[in-house]
Design a protein around this motif. Structure first.
Motif, PDB file in Angstrom:
ATOM      1  N   GLU A  24      -5.492  10.803  12.239  1.00  0.00           N
ATOM      2  CA  GLU A  24      -6.878  10.495  12.462  1.00  0.00           C
ATOM      3  C   GLU A  24      -7.210   9.447  11.741  1.00  0.00           C
ATOM      4  OE1 GLU A  24      -8.861  12.264  14.590  1.00  0.00           O
ATOM      5  OE2 GLU A  24      -7.030  13.266  15.236  1.00  0.00           O
ATOM      6  N   PRO A  25      -8.144   8.429  12.144  1.00  0.00           N
ATOM      7  CA  PRO A  25      -8.647   7.186  11.732  1.00  0.00           C
ATOM      8  C   PRO A  25      -9.380   7.779  10.228  1.00  0.00           C
ATOM      9  CG  PRO A  25      -9.426   7.200  13.783  1.00  0.00           C
ATOM     10  CD  PRO A  25      -8.894   8.412  13.468  1.00  0.00           C
ATOM     11  N   PHE A  26      -9.038   6.797   9.232  1.00  0.00           N
ATOM     12  CA  PHE A  26      -9.710   7.053   7.830  1.00  0.00           C
ATOM     13  C   PHE A  26      -9.238   8.693   7.310  1.00  0.00           C
ATOM     14  CE2 PHE A  26     -12.109   3.868  10.062  1.00  0.00           C
ATOM     15  CZ  PHE A  26     -11.857   2.956   9.460  1.00  0.00           C
ATOM     16  N   ALA A  27      -8.237   9.181   7.666  1.00  0.00           N
ATOM     17  CA  ALA A  27      -7.950  10.565   7.048  1.00  0.00           C
ATOM     18  C   ALA A  27      -7.695  10.273   5.758  1.00  0.00           C
ATOM     19  CB  ALA A  27      -6.744  11.127   7.916  1.00  0.00           C
ATOM     20  N   VAL A  28      -7.158   9.249   5.202  1.00  0.00           N
ATOM     21  CA  VAL A  28      -6.848   9.398   3.661  1.00  0.00           C
ATOM     22  C   VAL A  28      -7.905   8.405   2.886  1.00  0.00           C
ATOM     23  CG1 VAL A  28      -4.663  10.020   4.008  1.00  0.00           C
ATOM     24  CG2 VAL A  28      -5.147   7.680   3.754  1.00  0.00           C
ATOM     25  N   ALA A  29      -9.122   8.113   3.471  1.00  0.00           N
ATOM     26  CA  ALA A  29      -9.830   7.274   2.966  1.00  0.00           C
ATOM     27  C   ALA A  29     -10.242   7.597   1.364  1.00  0.00           C
ATOM     28  CB  ALA A  29     -11.227   7.123   3.739  1.00  0.00           C
ATOM     29  N   LYS A  30     -10.445   9.034   1.192  1.00  0.00           N
ATOM     30  CA  LYS A  30     -10.952   9.284  -0.090  1.00  0.00           C
ATOM     31  C   LYS A  30      -9.649   8.771  -1.181  1.00  0.00           C
ATOM     32  CE  LYS A  30     -12.197  13.198  -3.077  1.00  0.00           C
ATOM     33  NZ  LYS A  30     -12.136  14.545  -3.014  1.00  0.00           N
ATOM     34  N   GLU A  31      -8.483   9.187  -0.633  1.00  0.00           N
ATOM     35  CA  GLU A  31      -7.522   8.880  -1.612  1.00  0.00           C
ATOM     36  C   GLU A  31      -7.075   7.455  -1.735  1.00  0.00           C
ATOM     37  OE1 GLU A  31      -7.669  10.948   0.745  1.00  0.00           O
ATOM     38  OE2 GLU A  31      -7.001  12.993   0.042  1.00  0.00           O
ATOM     39  N   ALA A  32      -7.407   6.551  -0.592  1.00  0.00           N
ATOM     40  CA  ALA A  32      -7.180   5.106  -0.680  1.00  0.00           C
ATOM     41  C   ALA A  32      -8.122   4.528  -1.702  1.00  0.00           C
ATOM     42  CB  ALA A  32      -7.119   4.565   0.601  1.00  0.00           C
ATOM     43  N   SER A  33      -9.247   5.149  -1.558  1.00  0.00           N
ATOM     44  CA  SER A  33     -10.474   4.255  -2.351  1.00  0.00           C
ATOM     45  C   SER A  33     -10.204   4.632  -3.953  1.00  0.00           C
ATOM     46  CB  SER A  33     -11.636   5.088  -2.118  1.00  0.00           C
ATOM     47  OG  SER A  33     -11.933   6.385  -2.710  1.00  0.00           O
ATOM     48  N   ALA A  34      -9.278   5.368  -4.272  1.00  0.00           N
ATOM     49  CA  ALA A  34      -8.851   5.476  -5.813  1.00  0.00           C
ATOM     50  C   ALA A  34      -7.717   4.789  -6.072  1.00  0.00           C
ATOM     51  CB  ALA A  34      -8.530   7.089  -5.868  1.00  0.00           C
ATOM     52  N   VAL A  35      -7.120   3.875  -5.233  1.00  0.00           N
ATOM     53  CA  VAL A  35      -5.964   3.094  -5.340  1.00  0.00           C
ATOM     54  C   VAL A  35      -6.378   1.870  -6.416  1.00  0.00           C
ATOM     55  CG1 VAL A  35      -4.104   1.637  -4.517  1.00  0.00           C
ATOM     56  CG2 VAL A  35      -4.673   3.906  -3.555  1.00  0.00           C
ATOM     57  N   ARG A  36      -5.716   1.679  -7.421  1.00  0.00           N
ATOM     58  CA  ARG A  36      -6.210   0.621  -8.161  1.00  0.00           C
ATOM     59  C   ARG A  36      -5.060  -0.308  -8.636  1.00  0.00           C
ATOM     60  NH1 ARG A  36      -9.588   4.815  -8.964  1.00  0.00           N
ATOM     61  NH2 ARG A  36     -11.880   4.189  -9.470  1.00  0.00           N
ATOM     62  N   VAL A  37      -4.205  -0.654  -7.395  1.00  0.00           N
ATOM     63  CA  VAL A  37      -3.031  -1.461  -7.689  1.00  0.00           C
ATOM     64  C   VAL A  37      -3.035  -2.275  -6.276  1.00  0.00           C
ATOM     65  CG1 VAL A  37      -1.713   0.011  -8.947  1.00  0.00           C
ATOM     66  CG2 VAL A  37      -1.473   0.095  -6.487  1.00  0.00           C
ATOM     67  N   PRO A  38      -2.268  -3.355  -6.514  1.00  0.00           N
ATOM     68  CA  PRO A  38      -2.239  -4.161  -5.337  1.00  0.00           C
ATOM     69  C   PRO A  38      -1.658  -3.521  -3.838  1.00  0.00           C
ATOM     70  CG  PRO A  38      -1.568  -5.526  -7.153  1.00  0.00           C
ATOM     71  CD  PRO A  38      -1.608  -4.058  -7.433  1.00  0.00           C
ATOM     72  N   VAL A  39      -2.376  -3.748  -2.854  1.00  0.00           N
ATOM     73  CA  VAL A  39      -1.926  -3.208  -1.405  1.00  0.00           C
ATOM     74  C   VAL A  39      -1.470  -4.106  -0.553  1.00  0.00           C
ATOM     75  CG1 VAL A  39      -2.476  -1.710   0.284  1.00  0.00           C
ATOM     76  CG2 VAL A  39      -3.401  -1.083  -2.087  1.00  0.00           C
ATOM     77  N   LEU A  40      -0.352  -3.992   0.084  1.00  0.00           N
ATOM     78  CA  LEU A  40       0.175  -4.625   1.198  1.00  0.00           C
ATOM     79  C   LEU A  40       0.298  -3.755   2.328  1.00  0.00           C
ATOM     80  CD1 LEU A  40       1.464  -7.146   2.603  1.00  0.00           C
ATOM     81  CD2 LEU A  40       3.670  -6.157   1.897  1.00  0.00           C
ATOM     82  N   LEU A  41      -0.561  -3.984   3.382  1.00  0.00           N
ATOM     83  CA  LEU A  41      -0.655  -3.324   4.712  1.00  0.00           C
ATOM     84  C   LEU A  41      -0.091  -3.895   5.591  1.00  0.00           C
ATOM     85  CD1 LEU A  41      -4.642  -2.437   4.502  1.00  0.00           C
ATOM     86  CD2 LEU A  41      -2.604  -0.828   3.989  1.00  0.00           C
ATOM     87  N   LEU A  42       1.343  -3.500   6.144  1.00  0.00           N
ATOM     88  CA  LEU A  42       1.996  -4.101   7.253  1.00  0.00           C
ATOM     89  C   LEU A  42       1.763  -3.359   8.814  1.00  0.00           C
ATOM     90  CD1 LEU A  42       5.064  -5.215   5.410  1.00  0.00           C
ATOM     91  CD2 LEU A  42       3.146  -6.736   6.373  1.00  0.00           C
ATOM     92  N   TYR A  43       1.345  -3.830   9.611  1.00  0.00           N
ATOM     93  CA  TYR A  43       1.284  -3.276  10.980  1.00  0.00           C
ATOM     94  C   TYR A  43       1.945  -3.952  11.960  1.00  0.00           C
ATOM     95  CZ  TYR A  43      -2.738  -1.220   8.713  1.00  0.00           C
ATOM     96  OH  TYR A  43      -3.788  -0.503   7.731  1.00  0.00           O
ATOM     97  N   GLY A  44       2.528  -3.389  12.886  1.00  0.00           N
ATOM     98  CA  GLY A  44       3.145  -3.785  14.198  1.00  0.00           C
ATOM     99  C   GLY A  44       1.886  -4.198  15.172  1.00  0.00           C
ATOM    100  N   GLU A  45       2.175  -5.083  15.889  1.00  0.00           N
ATOM    101  CA  GLU A  45       1.167  -5.354  16.883  1.00  0.00           C
ATOM    102  C   GLU A  45       0.944  -4.255  17.783  1.00  0.00           C
ATOM    103  OE1 GLU A  45       1.492  -8.433  21.042  1.00  0.00           O
ATOM    104  OE2 GLU A  45       2.857  -8.614  19.194  1.00  0.00           O
ATOM    105  N   GLN A  46       1.769  -3.387  18.005  1.00  0.00           N
ATOM    106  CA  GLN A  46       1.521  -2.248  18.792  1.00  0.00           C
ATOM    107  C   GLN A  46       1.901  -1.065  17.763  1.00  0.00           C
ATOM    108  OE1 GLN A  46       3.824  -1.695  22.421  1.00  0.00           O
ATOM    109  NE2 GLN A  46       5.171   0.051  21.588  1.00  0.00           N
ATOM    110  N   ASP A  47       0.779  -0.238  17.037  1.00  0.00           N
ATOM    111  CA  ASP A  47       1.020   0.639  16.183  1.00  0.00           C
ATOM    112  C   ASP A  47       0.220   1.700  16.446  1.00  0.00           C
ATOM    113  OD1 ASP A  47       1.821   1.454  13.768  1.00  0.00           O
ATOM    114  OD2 ASP A  47       2.244  -0.117  12.804  1.00  0.00           O
ATOM    115  N   VAL A  48       0.411   2.906  15.469  1.00  0.00           N
ATOM    116  CA  VAL A  48      -0.543   4.087  15.686  1.00  0.00           C
ATOM    117  C   VAL A  48      -1.927   3.889  15.391  1.00  0.00           C
ATOM    118  CG1 VAL A  48       1.518   5.661  15.534  1.00  0.00           C
ATOM    119  CG2 VAL A  48       0.465   5.069  13.372  1.00  0.00           C
TER     120      VAL A  48
END
Length: 127
Positions: free
Chosen positions: A37-61
């Protein structure tokens, strides 16, 4: 599943290898359906305090990958890439080397930033 997990141009061998059971589990965690579901882990992600690399495929979930950046609001460094001719199963994609190259470039970049930040914190205050 193939529509979002594999790029339509992937070889039949790659798709078959992923479907042979080695990449699957018989025990699906209860939260799995909730995690897509969209933003299912938003609360947990907001607590991340390290660099983040988000890689997606052109066609992804993920329907709108660029919107995911906003949920990592505490991360000091966020890099995002949408890799062409790639779906969710990035290691099977014909362009997987592009994803690997982004990861290889990201690691030393954030390490260098971390080294500079540590040096700045250790430096004596300016007089």
């Amino acid at each position: 599943m193939v529509a979002t997990a594999h790029w339509s141009g992937e070889s039949g061998e790659s798709v078959a290898a992923a479907a042979d059971g080695a990449w699957q589990t018989k025990n699906i965690p209860l939260s799995t359906t909730q995690l897509i579901e969209p933003f299912a882990v938003a609360k947990e992600a907001s607590a991340v305090r390290v660099p983040v690399l988000l890689l997606y495929g052109e066609q992804d979930v993920t329907v709108e990958p660029l919107r995911d950046v906003a949920i990592f609001r505490s991360a000091p460094d966020i890099a995002t890439a949408i890799i062409p001719r790639m779906a969710h199963m990035h290691n099977f994609a014909p362009t997987r080397a592009l994803a690997w190259a982004r990861l290889q470039a990201f690691i030393p970049r954030v390490a260098a930033v971390g080294d500079h930040a540590a040096a700045a914190e250790a430096a004596p205050p300016a007089s």
